[in-house]
Scaffold this motif. Structure first.
Motif, mmCIF file in Angstrom:
data_model
loop_
_atom_site.group_PDB
_atom_site.id
_atom_site.type_symbol
_atom_site.label_atom_id
_atom_site.label_comp_id
_atom_site.label_asym_id
_atom_site.label_seq_id
_atom_site.Cartn_x
_atom_site.Cartn_y
_atom_site.Cartn_z
ATOM 1 N N ASN A 189 2.364 1.599 -3.476
ATOM 2 C CA ASN A 189 1.344 2.045 -4.440
ATOM 3 C C ASN A 189 1.074 3.538 -4.296
ATOM 4 O O ASN A 189 0.874 4.244 -5.291
ATOM 5 N N TYR A 190 1.081 4.023 -3.045
ATOM 6 C CA TYR A 190 0.881 5.455 -2.798
ATOM 7 C C TYR A 190 2.005 6.258 -3.453
ATOM 8 O O TYR A 190 1.762 7.267 -4.117
ATOM 9 N N ARG A 191 3.238 5.792 -3.275
ATOM 10 C CA ARG A 191 4.371 6.476 -3.900
ATOM 11 C C ARG A 191 4.319 6.363 -5.416
ATOM 12 O O ARG A 191 4.657 7.304 -6.135
ATOM 13 N N GLY A 192 3.870 5.210 -5.910
ATOM 14 C CA GLY A 192 3.806 5.009 -7.356
ATOM 15 C C GLY A 192 2.822 5.936 -8.047
ATOM 16 O O GLY A 192 2.954 6.224 -9.247
ATOM 17 N N LYS A 193 1.831 6.411 -7.318
ATOM 18 C CA LYS A 193 0.840 7.333 -7.880
ATOM 19 C C LYS A 193 1.236 8.797 -7.681
ATOM 20 O O LYS A 193 0.435 9.695 -7.892
ATOM 21 N N GLY A 194 2.484 9.010 -7.261
ATOM 22 C CA GLY A 194 2.970 10.383 -7.091
ATOM 23 C C GLY A 194 2.901 10.903 -5.678
ATOM 24 O O GLY A 194 3.217 12.074 -5.433
ATOM 25 N N GLY A 195 2.480 10.085 -4.736
ATOM 26 C CA GLY A 195 2.383 10.529 -3.354
ATOM 27 C C GLY A 195 3.757 10.685 -2.717
ATOM 28 O O GLY A 195 4.674 9.907 -2.998
ATOM 29 N N THR A 199 0.839 -1.206 0.000
ATOM 30 C CA THR A 199 0.000 0.000 0.000
ATOM 31 C C THR A 199 0.872 1.254 0.000
ATOM 32 O O THR A 199 0.590 2.232 -0.706
#
Length: 319
Positions: free
Chosen positions: A113-119, A110
């Protein structure tokens, strides 16, 4: 049956079609109401005592396997015995590094995935926004979270970040900007503030005449406490060059006074009548108005002033 139909029609004032529907509906309702008890009796009559015990045991076992959603169940997210805290950067840690910390594979994925979406985790508290990260786990990891210093945009620019470290953790201290001079873009730099909320904060600030206390952010509709706390990390009111705009009660109209968020139109009329009947020299005299208690006075007094010189100046201009 015909007599029953007639009795129902006259008693309930039904039409013939409504009466027929009523006679069909009542037996169906009775069947639905009595079916659970009939089914229970059927089970009891067709099960031996041993079978009943077996069914009960299976039912209890099923309940024991269902977690209570209202109860904090750490086994769903992590095992506290497996947590092996060590310094890590949530913005760069790999899946293996997160799992080595003791996080579950699901929680680790999780975060990735957050980092992968630019977070980007701008500070430690951002981890609490990740689904599956509860407060107990966060407290165990908090002192080991390391957010590196961000580089300045140019050599001539003052550093926005100061570095402070100790044996347990690395802290990031942000040079704070004045909240009363912040733009919408500045506000959107805080995690949790988007286009709508940034406009709302500035509209409220303009209606007030500027913030004089950071606690006034609690009065902004829709601003969560967690977001407000993050704003305190980035903004302050220490810059005295940005002054609060005040209402001059010596010349202000009822409409001008009533536009302030802390003063409704009714109170504006009372203040207007009070200044007509009394020779107001200071704002403290407003405490004599029954509608203004101590707490309200503390809220509105920073935005009010009495400058009788303004009346003379305006009169001179009109002449």
């Amino acid at each position: 049956m015909k007599r029953l139909r007639t009795l129902i029609r006259h008693y309930f004032n039904f039409s013939r079609r409504e009466t027929d529907g009523f006679l069909v509906l009542v037996p169906i309702l009775m069947l639905i109401i009595t079916s659970p008890s009939l089914y229970k009796q059927y089970l009891i009559s067709h099960n031996t005592p041993n079978e009943e015990i077996e069914i009960r045991d299976k039912w209890l076992e099923t309940i024991a396997l269902v977690p209570n959603e209202n109860q904090d169940n750490p086994q769903k997210k992590y095992n506290s015995d497996k947590i092996k805290p060590q310094p890590f950067n949530p913005n760069t840690a790999s899946l293996e590094e997160l799992i080595d910390l003791g996080l579950s594979a699901r929680l680790s994925n999780t975060i990735l995935n957050y980092r992968g979406k630019g977070g980007v985790f701008q500070n430690k508290e951002h981890l609490l926004k990740i689904y599956g990260m509860d407060s107990a786990l966060y407290r165990q990891l908090e002192q080991y979270i390391v957010i590196p210093i961000q580089p300045s945009k140019s050599p001539d620019e003052k550093p926005l970040f100061a570095h402070k470290s100790n044996s347990k953790s690395t802290e990031v201290i942000l040079r704070k900007a004045n909240l009363n001079a912040a733009t919408e873009e500045d506000l959107r730099g805080v995690y949790g503030i988007g286009e709508v909320l940034s406009k709302r904060i500035i509209s409220f600030r303009d209606a007030l005449g500027g913030f004089y206390n950071l606690n006034q952010l609690k009065d902004v509709y829709g601003l969560a406490d967690s977001t407000r706390i993050r704003m305190l990390e980035k903004f302050s009111l220490t810059d005295s060059t940005v002054a609060v705009r005040k209402i001059n009660l010596a010349i202000a109209t009822i409409e001008e006074i009533g536009k302030h968020p802390y003063i409704n139109y009714k109170l504006a009329k009372v203040i207007s009548e009070f200044r007509k009947q009394h020779d107001i020299q200071t704002i403290d005299q407003l405490k004599d108005i029954k509608l203004i208690d101590d707490s309200l006075f503390l809220k509105i007094s920073p935005y009010l002033e009495m400058k009788s010189d303004s009346i003379m100046n305006n009169a001179a201009v009109l002449k």
